[in-house]
Design an enzyme around this catalytic site. Structure first.
Site, mmCIF file in Angstrom:
data_model
loop_
_atom_site.group_PDB
_atom_site.id
_atom_site.type_symbol
_atom_site.label_atom_id
_atom_site.label_comp_id
_atom_site.label_asym_id
_atom_site.label_seq_id
_atom_site.Cartn_x
_atom_site.Cartn_y
_atom_site.Cartn_z
ATOM 1 N N ASP A 355 0.798 -1.240 0.000
ATOM 2 C CA ASP A 355 0.000 0.000 0.000
ATOM 3 C C ASP A 355 0.823 1.278 0.000
ATOM 4 O O ASP A 355 0.375 2.288 0.529
ATOM 5 C CB ASP A 355 -0.918 0.049 1.228
ATOM 6 C CG ASP A 355 -2.026 -0.975 1.135
ATOM 7 O OD1 ASP A 355 -2.075 -1.697 0.141
ATOM 8 O OD2 ASP A 355 -2.844 -1.030 2.064
ATOM 9 N N ASP A 584 -6.732 -6.417 11.163
ATOM 10 C CA ASP A 584 -6.360 -5.311 10.268
ATOM 11 C C ASP A 584 -6.367 -3.971 10.982
ATOM 12 O O ASP A 584 -5.809 -2.994 10.474
ATOM 13 C CB ASP A 584 -7.356 -5.218 9.111
ATOM 14 C CG ASP A 584 -7.332 -6.456 8.250
ATOM 15 O OD1 ASP A 584 -6.235 -6.868 7.838
ATOM 16 O OD2 ASP A 584 -8.408 -7.024 7.992
HETATM 17 C C1 BGC Z 1 0.057 -4.429 10.654
HETATM 18 C C2 BGC Z 1 1.350 -5.094 11.023
HETATM 19 C C3 BGC Z 1 1.159 -6.598 11.029
HETATM 20 C C4 BGC Z 1 0.609 -7.057 9.715
HETATM 21 C C5 BGC Z 1 0.340 -8.541 9.669
HETATM 22 C C6 BGC Z 1 -0.454 -4.973 9.354
HETATM 23 O O1 BGC Z 1 -1.698 -4.446 9.098
HETATM 24 O O2 BGC Z 1 0.213 -3.046 10.591
HETATM 25 O O3 BGC Z 1 1.735 -4.650 12.300
HETATM 26 O O4 BGC Z 1 2.397 -7.234 11.271
HETATM 27 O O5 BGC Z 1 -0.588 -6.383 9.426
HETATM 28 O O6 BGC Z 1 -0.675 -8.909 10.507
#
Ligand code: BGC
Length: 650
Positions: A355, A584
Site C-alpha cells: 500500500d 487489520d
Molecule cells: C500491521 C502489522 C502486522 C501485519 C500482519 C499490518 O496491518 O500493521 O503490524 O504485522 O498487518 O498482521
C-alpha cells in the site's frame, strides 16, 4: 492493514478508447530482423559434476541501437543437452540450441547484456561451442576475435575420486604447543589435516542435474520449494485450536501447517526485540532447521507508512529523520542478515511495502501522502531497498500493487504503471531489480469472479457498470493482474505475479448482513436486472470493494502453491502474506498501553457502525466488532475465516 483506496477517476465515455489504446501499447515488441547486430559473448561452465553442468551465456549488445526481441544460438560440440534454462526460453534441435528472450527482457539496450543460464547433461567430454550468435550474427569474444571460448572448468575431475579415498588419520604430525598442554581437549583435534580438500568434489550425484545449485536466481522461486512455516504464527493458531476444541480445533490445526509471511513491520521486528518473539535471523535459522528452502518476508516500515489510513501507521516519519533511519537502521540491517553465506540456500521472497506507491497515485489529497511523494519518501526509499537487497542472489523482490478495486480504473491503472515502472527502472539494476509484483496483500478481493465477465451485457448494460464495480475495468484480481503483467512487460520490467489468497475464500454462508445474498453462489444469477444479477452472482460478498478492514463473512482462500492454473496461469504462486487471524485494525480507539504498545491509530473503516465514505462508495464498513489493533491475534475473525474457507480446509 493499510487503507485500500478506491478513487473513481474514470469517465464512462472514454473507457473503451483507453482500453483499446492500452491493448496496443501493451503488445510486446515483435522480433525484428536486425541487419546490423554487433555483439560480444562469453560462454562459461559455471559448475560441473559427473553427467551435469551449469552453464551461462552472457551476451552484450555492442551496437548503438536497442535490439527488440533476441535469439541467441550456438551448437554444442559433444552432444550436451539442456534440461532447464532461466532468463531465456530454449529449444534444442540435436546439437543446435536457441535461447529466445522472455517477455520481460525482450528489449536489449545498446550496451546492455542478457545472461541466460542453464543446466545441461554431458557425457565424455564437455567442450564449449565454437561460437555464439545473436539474431544470426556471430558475436566476438570480450577480448576480441570471433570464435573460440575458453572453457573455465573443462578439467574438473569426474568420478574418479570418491570419499572412500579419504585418509584414515592425520599424516602430518600435530605437535601440541607447550602453552596448550594443560588443555588436553584441544590437543586431539587435528581437524584440518584429515580434510582432503578437493577429493570429494566429484561425488555430486546425477540428481543434481535437475536442481539448480543453491543461490541460483530462479525465474520462479516457488517451483519445487519447501516453504517455511512460521512457528510463532502456528503457535497462535494451535492455541486457538485448543480453545475451540472439537472438529473446529482439528481443522485449525491443519491451517497451522501452511506457510505465511513474516512481517518486518518495525525495526524491532528485524532484531526480535521489544515484544517480538523472534528476529529475522531467528526466522531464517528456523527455516533452515525445518529443512525449508523458501521463506516469505514483508518489508513494511517506510517513513510515513500507510499515509492515507490510520490503522497501520508506522514508527518512522519523514519529518523526524525517518528516511535516514529506514535506510541505515532497517534496510541495511536486513541486508546484513540475509546476505550471510549460511542463508544462501534459502530463497528469500520479499513483498515490498504494501500500500505504498499506489497511495502516491490516488491519495495525494492526504498531507502525509503528499509528503511521502517528495524527498525522503516512498520512491526514494523503495529504490534504496531494491538497490541494497537485489544484489543478494537468493533474494526475490515483489512490489505491492494494491488491488483491482483500488487501481482498476484507467487513470489509476495507467498512472500507477508509469509511477511504479519508473521507480523500478530508476534503480541500479533497472527492470531486473525485482522479480515481479503482488496484488491483494492483506485484502479480500477474489482471484476470479467465475460467473460473469466485466463486459458481459445484462439488459444492455455491462457488468462492470453495476454499483458494486463502479465501471472498474477489472472485476477480479486475475484480470487486473494479467493486464498489469503485460503492461510491465512492455516497460521492460520483470513481471512474475503473485496474489495474496490468505483471506479471499468467501465460502460458506453467513457473515455480512449487508449484501443481498448470504451464501457463496454456485452459478450465475438468472436476473435480468443488472445490480441484482451482479449481487447474486458475485463471490466477493463485501458491500463495497473499497472495504478492507476485518471483513465479516470472509474465509481463508486458496492454499499457497506454485503455478496455480487459475486466471489463465498468470501467477507464479498463490501466497499467504497476511497471516489469517491477525487483525487489520481496532474497531474503536485503543489507547497506547499493553494492548497497543506501538501506538496504532483507529481508522473508522474498522468500525462496524461507520457508514463509509467516498473511498468505499459510502457503504457500511462490514468490519467485525471488538477487533484488537492491527497485527494482534483476533480470535473471532480466525474462527470465521476457518469456517468460511474456500476451498474448505481438509
Ligand atoms: C500491521 C502489522 C502486522 C501485519 C500482519 C499490518 O496491518 O500493521 O503490524 O504485522 O498487518 O498482521
Amino acid at each position: 492493514m493499510a487503507g485500500k483506496r478506491t478513487r473513481h477517476l474514470w469517465k464512462a465515455t472514454w473507457l473503451g478508447v483507453i482500453l483499446l489504446a492500452f491493448a496496443v501499447a501493451g503488445a510486446l515488441p515483435s522480433t525484428v530482423a536486425q541487419s546490423s547486430v554487433s555483439c560480444e559473448a562469453t560462454y562459461s561452465i559455471v559448475n560441473q559434476w559427473p553427467g551435469g553442468f551449469q552453464g551461462s551465456v552472457l551476451v552484450t549488445n555492442t551496437g548503438s541501437a536497442t535490439i527488440n526481441g533476441w535469439t541467441i544460438t550456438w551448437t554444442f560440440p559433444n552432444g550436451q543437452t539442456i534440461t532447464q534454462m532461466w532468463n531465456a526460453a530454449h529449444t534444442q534441435n540435436g546439437a543446435n540450441v536457441s535461447a529466445a528472450n522472455m517477455s520481460w527482457n525482450a528489449a536489449l539496450a545498446a550496451g546492455g547484456s542478457v545472461n541466460p543460464g542453464f543446466l545441461a547433461n554431458w557425457n565424455g567430454t564437455n567442450g564449449v561451442p565454437a561460437s555464439i550468435a545473436l539474431n544470426g550474427t556471430t558475436c566476438t569474444t570480450p577480448g576480441g576475435g570471433t570464435s573460440t571460448f575458453t572453457p573455465t572448468r573443462t578439467n574438473t575431475p569426474t568420478i574418479t575420486r570418491t570419499p572412500t579415498a579419504t585418509p584414515t588419520g592425520p599424516t602430518s604430525t600435530f605437535t601440541p604447543t607447550p602453552t596448550r598442554t594443560s588443555t588436553p581437549t584441544r590437543t586431539n583435534t587435528p581437524t584440518r589435516t584429515t580434510t582432503p580438500t578437493a577429493t570429494s568434489t566429484g561425488t555430486r550425484t546425477p540428481t543434481a542435474t535437475n536442481t539448480p545449485p543453491p543461490g541460483t536466481h530462479l525465474e520462479n522461486p516457488f517451483v519445487g520449494a519447501t516453504w517455511y512455516i512460521n512457528p510463532d504464527w502456528a503457535a497462535s493458531v494451535n492455541a486457538e485450536a485448543d480453545r475451540q476444541g472439537g472438529t473446529l480445533g482439528v481443522t485449525m490445526r491443519k491451517v497451522a501447517q501452511y506457510s505465511t509471511f513474516v512481517w518486518l513491520d518495525t525495526i524491532d521486528a528485524v532484531h526480535g526485540t521489544n515484544g517480538y518473539s523472534r528476529s529475522l535471523a531467528g526466522h531464517l535459522d528456523a527455516a533452515l532447521a525445518q529443512g525449508a528452502n523458501l521463506i516469505g518476508i514483508v518489508i513494511y516500515d517506510l517513513p510515513n507508512r500507510d499515509c492515507s489510513a490510520l490503522a497501520s501507521n508506522g514508527e518512522l516519519l519523514i519529518a523526524n529523520g525517518g528516511s535516514a533511519r529506514y535506510k541505515t537502521e532497517y534496510i541495511d540491517v536486513i541486508y546484513n542478515v540475509i546476505s550471510q553465506p549460511k542463508y544462501a540456500g534459502l530463497r528469500i521472497v520479499a513483498v515490498i511495502e504494501p500500500d505504498s506507491l499506489p497511495n502516491l497515485v490516488t491519495n495525494l489529497s492526504f498531507a502525509k501522502c503528499q509528503e511521502a511523494n517528495g524527498p525522503g519518501g516512498y520512491v526514494e526509499n523503495t529504490q534504496y531497498a531494491l538497490n541494497k537487497l537485489h544484489p543478494v542472489s537468493n533474494f526475490y523482490a515483489y512490489i505491492d500493487i494494491g488491488h483491482a478495486g483500488w487501481l482498476g480504473w484507467p487513470d489509476n491503472f495507467n498512472n500507477s504503471v508509469n509511477l511504479i515502472a519508473n521507480t523500478i527502472l530508476g534503480t541500479n539494476a533497472g527492470g531486473n531489480s525485482i522479480d515481479g509484483f503482488i496484488s491483494n496483500t492483506a485484502n479480500t478481493s477474489v482471484v476470479t469472479e467465475p460467473y460473469m465477465t466485466a463486459n458481459q451485457s445484462i439488459s444492455g448494460q455491462p457488468v462492470r457498470s453495476a454499483d458494486f464495480f463502479q465501471w472498474n475495468q477489472y472485476i477480479d484480481e486475475g484480470t487486473f493482474d494479467a493486464a498489469w503483467k503485460s503492461a510491465m512487460a512492455a516497460k521492460g520490467v520483470k513481471n512474475g505475479m503473485l496474489v495474496d489468497t490468505s483471506r479471499n475464500g468467501w465460502g460458506g454462508c453467513g457473515g455480512s448482513s449487508y449484501v443481498s445474498q448470504q451464501c457463496r453462489p454456485t452459478g450465475p444469477s438468472t436476473s435480468t436486472v443488472l445490480n441484482t444479477f451482479v449481487d447474486a452472482s458475485r463471490i466477493d460478498r463485501r458491500p463495497g470493494k473499497g472495504n478492507w478492514c476485518n471483513q465479516n463473512g470472509a474465509g481463508i482462500g486458496a492454499r499457497p502453491q506454485a503455478n496455480p492454473p487459475d486466471a489463465g496461469g498468470v501467477y507464479q504462486a498463490f501466497v499467504w502474506v497476511k497471516p489469517p487471524g491477525e487483525s487489520d485494525g481496532s474497531s474503536s480507539l485503543i489507547p497506547v498501553g499493553p494492548d497497543n504498545p506501538g501506538g496504532k491509530g483507529f481508522d473508522r473503516m474498522c468500525d462496524p457502525t461507520y457508514m463509509g465514505n467516498a473511498l468505499n462508495n459510502n457503504k457500511n464498513t462490514n468490519a467485525l466488532p471488538d477487533a484488537p489493533v492491527s497485527g494482534r491475534w483476533f480470535s473471532t475473525q480466525f474462527v470465521q475465516l476457518v469456517q468460511n474457507a474456500f476451498p474448505p480446509i481438509q
